[in-house]
Design a protein around this motif. Structure first.
Motif, PDB file in Angstrom:
ATOM      1  N   ALA A 260       0.652  -1.253  -0.050  1.00 17.42           N
ATOM      2  CA  ALA A 260       0.015   0.009  -0.017  1.00 17.42           C
ATOM      3  C   ALA A 260       0.903   1.146  -0.014  1.00 17.42           C
ATOM      4  N   ALA A 609      -8.579  -0.370   0.889  1.00 17.55           N
ATOM      5  CA  ALA A 609      -9.891   0.007  -0.062  1.00 17.55           C
ATOM      6  C   ALA A 609      -9.578   1.572  -0.166  1.00 17.55           C
ATOM      7  N   ASP A 610      -9.091   2.441   0.745  1.00 20.22           N
ATOM      8  CA  ASP A 610      -9.337   4.004   0.536  1.00 20.22           C
ATOM      9  C   ASP A 610      -7.872   4.501   0.184  1.00 20.22           C
ATOM     10  N   VAL A 611      -6.959   3.716  -0.057  1.00 24.90           N
ATOM     11  CA  VAL A 611      -5.561   4.131  -0.631  1.00 24.90           C
ATOM     12  C   VAL A 611      -5.753   4.767  -1.844  1.00 24.90           C
ATOM     13  N   GLU A 612      -6.687   4.251  -2.623  1.00 21.56           N
ATOM     14  CA  GLU A 612      -6.828   4.686  -3.884  1.00 21.56           C
ATOM     15  C   GLU A 612      -7.189   6.340  -3.985  1.00 21.56           C
ATOM     16  N   ARG A 613      -8.300   6.607  -3.228  1.00 21.83           N
ATOM     17  CA  ARG A 613      -8.791   7.928  -3.075  1.00 21.83           C
ATOM     18  C   ARG A 613      -7.548   8.697  -2.392  1.00 21.83           C
ATOM     19  N   GLN A 615      -4.249   8.168  -2.928  1.00 21.80           N
ATOM     20  CA  GLN A 615      -3.456   8.536  -4.307  1.00 21.80           C
ATOM     21  C   GLN A 615      -3.980   9.591  -5.096  1.00 21.80           C
ATOM     22  N   ALA A 616      -5.279   9.560  -5.253  1.00 22.93           N
ATOM     23  CA  ALA A 616      -5.647  10.357  -6.209  1.00 22.93           C
ATOM     24  C   ALA A 616      -5.687  11.984  -5.740  1.00 22.93           C
TER      25      ALA A 616
END
Length: 783
Positions: A260, A609-613, A615-616
């Motif tokens: 992550a 699951a919130d790591v993508e947010r 990263q955005a």
């Protein structure tokens, strides 16, 4: 007590400072720090004087009030209880159990009577529409406790008295004396840390009172804390700094954390955080390579758009660098009343997402929905709409996001009751107000803050003043309402017996029972230590998580607490009015864990699951013309209800918008000028304060002000009204991981206003005229 010295604990914030209160002929003549207090060592802050101010305040309510049109009339307790129980039960009968909402303010956790009576009251009320100050404060910490350690109340606490490196991010303990870290005299303890050669590092968008005393300080952009912490985790793995060898037996999913953190290099996040990549690496190395060290964060890291992930990463960093469960690092407390183990035995460890709010689908936590959706649930028609409301020791009109919208919601309720001794901005919309006694008129034991303290302590004080014959404590109010609601709903004879038993025991006897049966309690069987091997043999025959083994272990004969001092009871605390020191925090893992497998879940899936947010966020720069909003903790203020103390609000106004000189020049603002702050949901007017102690692009406004409404009884607060920062905060902005309100990092705009404009804009009057229907008190008020 009419004359003499009374020793007790200040209950106005988390610090639990010991007080020596001088009384002559029933009047307080002085309040000073108790130099013999085992924990606070004589320290107090200016807030302690407010105990006298509240006790003597002519604005404090002492008799139940009922709305009669636009006026209020005093009524008897019998009439008040009867009306409330009949109305609430009647509304639930017509519209369903969830037609009632309830909000619990944070003064409840400073009151052992209210805490012990609250659960049976809520069970009698029976609604799922429960809210509290938790979702505007420490919810991400409690969620991380639940996910990693198995219990929402199992908080890791900084061992400040033994650490050599304390990294503090998004917190101002010089003003708060700790938060989720009960630490009276933080200033003195920080001096001790530095005197033994230790270092303190502060990270914040504002150079706070804490930063002034730090050995190093870094500015950070609001809402970017999770990026910084993820870059530190990245550095731990990239440079081989992980120290988890002694934890391998009770850690899992370490590799998922490594994956992550992979994209979040210090170089990638530095432009967003404002902290140089090399500084991030050095900070990480210092944390990892200092044996006795820790990293701690609070409101700035938790009440933001990535509050859930940021708080998780704080825990992860302490674990990865070997600082959890180590002296000088982060340790778990061993309080005299162990609510964590008690909760575990009864299956009350906490839960998340069992239900979702009706309108916006936000998850519950521990049976409570986020406070940001209270207005939605009241204003939106349909099955399950909140039509009546109970507010207990809270003022969400000033303390929850988008307070003006929330007031619109309160104004349209069919019925509202408040348990509070002030007529404030929230309960001016109520139909009945039930005022409890003030804190000096009841006994005091810290159930909650002893469990968050940097040292294990216990202290009890009886009431200083005898309450008036017709007065009621919070305990009595909650139990009476609960019993009457149960009777209205015809719950059966079992309920009647349980209510009578609770009333017979009272909060102090119940606390005594909890103390006696806790880890420091009284050994009642003959033989003392001779029986302990027998108990040890019995517990070894049972599975590690068997309820009977846990029950035996949590008591005075239990094996985990065998080395702890014994004999603690309420009687012993009464004989030791300065408190009893139960010893420093000690390592307690893995035994203290409440997870089903006895391991720390290092990478819960909801965070991954919130790591993508997160990263955005690297690709989304802030608006060029906006400022990011942050709060501001003040030593002489704590939420909204302390502003009726003249001694605490006197002097220069502290409700100001602090901006950097560069922003002031760009926007054409001068120091002391009135400025309009506006957002997508509201606007306020207040003085601007130009200071180089805040980052460019940031504005700081303190919380809890805005006492400019009609229909309250807060004469001093109204004369020092200020403006409510929550009128700017969008209640639809929440952290999707935890549900916590986004109080820090929202965007606002500032514009100058003419010098002739008022400093604030008045809040609305209640906007309704309710007449009590004596012939049909259960009727709804939509008529």
């Amino acid at each position: 007590m009419q004359t003499g010295t009374h020793f007790r604990t200040c209950n106005l914030c988390e610090a639990t400072c010991g007080l020596a209160i001088e009384v002559e002929q029933g009047k307080i003549t002085s309040i000073r720090g108790d130099t013999e207090d085992r924990f606070s060592r004589g320290y107090i802050c200016p807030k302690a004087l407010a105990l006298q101010d509240v006790h003597e305040d002519p604005d404090r309510l002492r008799t139940p009030l009922r709305r009669n049109g636009d006026a209020w009339e005093e009524i008897s307790w019998e009439e008040a209880f009867s009306t409330v129980a009949t109305r609430l039960a009647g509304i639930q009968k017509i519209h369903g159990r969830n037609a009632i909402g309830v909000y619990l303010g944070n003064p409840n956790v400073h009151n052992h009577g209210a805490m012990l009576a609250m659960m049976p009251f809520l069970q009698a009320l029976g609604t799922h529409n429960r809210f509290s100050a938790t979702s505007n404060d420490q919810l991400p910490h409690m969620l991380a406790n639940l996910e990693l350690f198995g219990h929402q109340a199992l908080f890791p606490i900084p061992d400040i008295d033994h650490t050599d490196l304390f990294i503090c991010i998004g917190a101002n303990p010089m003003a708060s004396n700790g938060s989720l870290m009960t630490v009276p005299d933080f200033r003195g303890r920080l001096k001790d840390l530095q005197a033994r050669g230790g270092r303190f590092v502060a990270i914040d968008p504002r150079r706070t009172e804490t930063a002034d005393r730090a050995d190093a300080f870094h500015y950070i952009r609001p809402g970017s804390d999770a990026l910084l912490l993820m870059a530190m985790v990245n550095t731990v793995f990239a440079e081989g700094l992980a120290q988890t060898a002694n934890q391998q037996g009770w850690l899992k999913d370490l590799d998922l954390v490594r994956l992550a953190a992979g994209p979040f290099t210090p170089e990638k996040v530095s432009v967003h955080t404002g902290i140089d990549a090399q500084a991030v690496r050095e900070l990480t190395r210092d944390l990892a390579n200092t044996p006795r060290a820790l990293i701690y964060g609070r409101m700035g890291t938790s009440t933001q758009a990535h509050g859930g992930v940021a708080t998780w990463l704080l825990y992860v960093l302490n674990i990865l660098t070997g600082k959890l469960d180590r002296p000088g690092g982060m340790l778990f407390t061993a309080p005299a009343v162990d609510l964590v183990t008690l909760g575990g035995l009864s299956g009350q460890k906490g839960h998340f997402g069992r239900r979702y709010s009706r309108v916006r689908g936000l998850p519950e936590f521990g049976g409570e929905f986020p406070s940001s959706t209270m207005a939605d649930e009241i204003l939106t028609p349909g099955e399950g709409q909140i039509r009546a409301f109970v507010a207990v020791a809270g003022n969400p009109a000033l303390s929850s996001p988008n307070g003006r919208r929330l007031e619109q919601a309160f104004a349209q309720l069919d019925f509202m009751v408040s348990v509070d001794y002030y007529l404030n901005e929230t309960n001016r919309h109520a139909d009945i107000i039930l005022p409890p006694v003030a804190s000096l008129e009841r006994s005091h034991y810290d159930l909650i803050f002893n469990a968050l303290a940097v040292r294990n302590v216990a202290k009890f004080a009886d009431a200083l003043f005898e309450p008036a014959p017709d007065a009621r404590t919070d305990w009595e109010i909650m139990l009476e309402l609960g019993q009457r609601l149960s009777a209205e709903k015809k719950r059966g004879w079992q309920d009647s017996i349980s209510w009578k038993l609770m009333k017979l025991l009272g909060p102090d006897r119940l606390t005594d029972l909890l103390l006696r049966t806790g880890p420091y309690g009284v050994k009642v069987l003959p033989g003392g230590g001779l029986l302990e091997p027998g108990f040890d043999s019995l517990t070894r025959l049972l599975p590690r998580k068997h309820w009977l083994r846990e029950l035996l272990d949590m008591g005075p004969y239990g094996r985990p607490g065998r080395s702890l001092p014994k004999g603690l009871s309420l009687g012993k605390l009464r004989k030791n009015p300065h408190g009893i020191d139960l010893g420093p925090l000690r390592p307690s893992l893995p035994q203290r864990l409440q997870t089903h497998d006895g391991k720390i879940n290092l990478a819960p899936r909801r965070y991954l699951a919130d790591v993508e947010r997160l990263q955005a966020r690297l690709d989304n720069p802030p608006p060029a013309d906006a400022l990011q909003l942050i709060g501001r903790r003040q030593l002489r203020s704590n939420n909204s209800w302390m502003h009726n103390s003249r001694r605490l609000v006197k002097g220069k106004s502290r409700c100001t918008a602090v901006v950097n000189p560069a922003d002031a020049a760009r926007l054409g603002l001068t120091d002391g000028q009135s400025v309009q702050a506006h957002s997508d949901v509201g606007r306020i007017v207040l003085p601007v304060e130009v200071s180089d102690r805040i980052m460019a692009g940031v504005v700081s406004i303190p919380h809890g002000w805005g006492h400019d409404g009609q229909g309250t009884r807060l004469a001093v607060a109204e004369a020092h009204a200020g403006a409510s920062v929550n009128d700017l905060i969008d209640d639809h902005q929440v952290d999707p991981v935890s549900g916590v309100s986004v109080l820090n990092g929202q965007y606002v705009w500032l514009t100058p206003v003419p010098s002739s404009s008022p400093a604030t804009g008045a809040r609305r009057a209640p906007g309704k005229s309710r007449q009590y229907n004596e012939d049909n008190p259960a009727a709804t008020l939509s008529e």
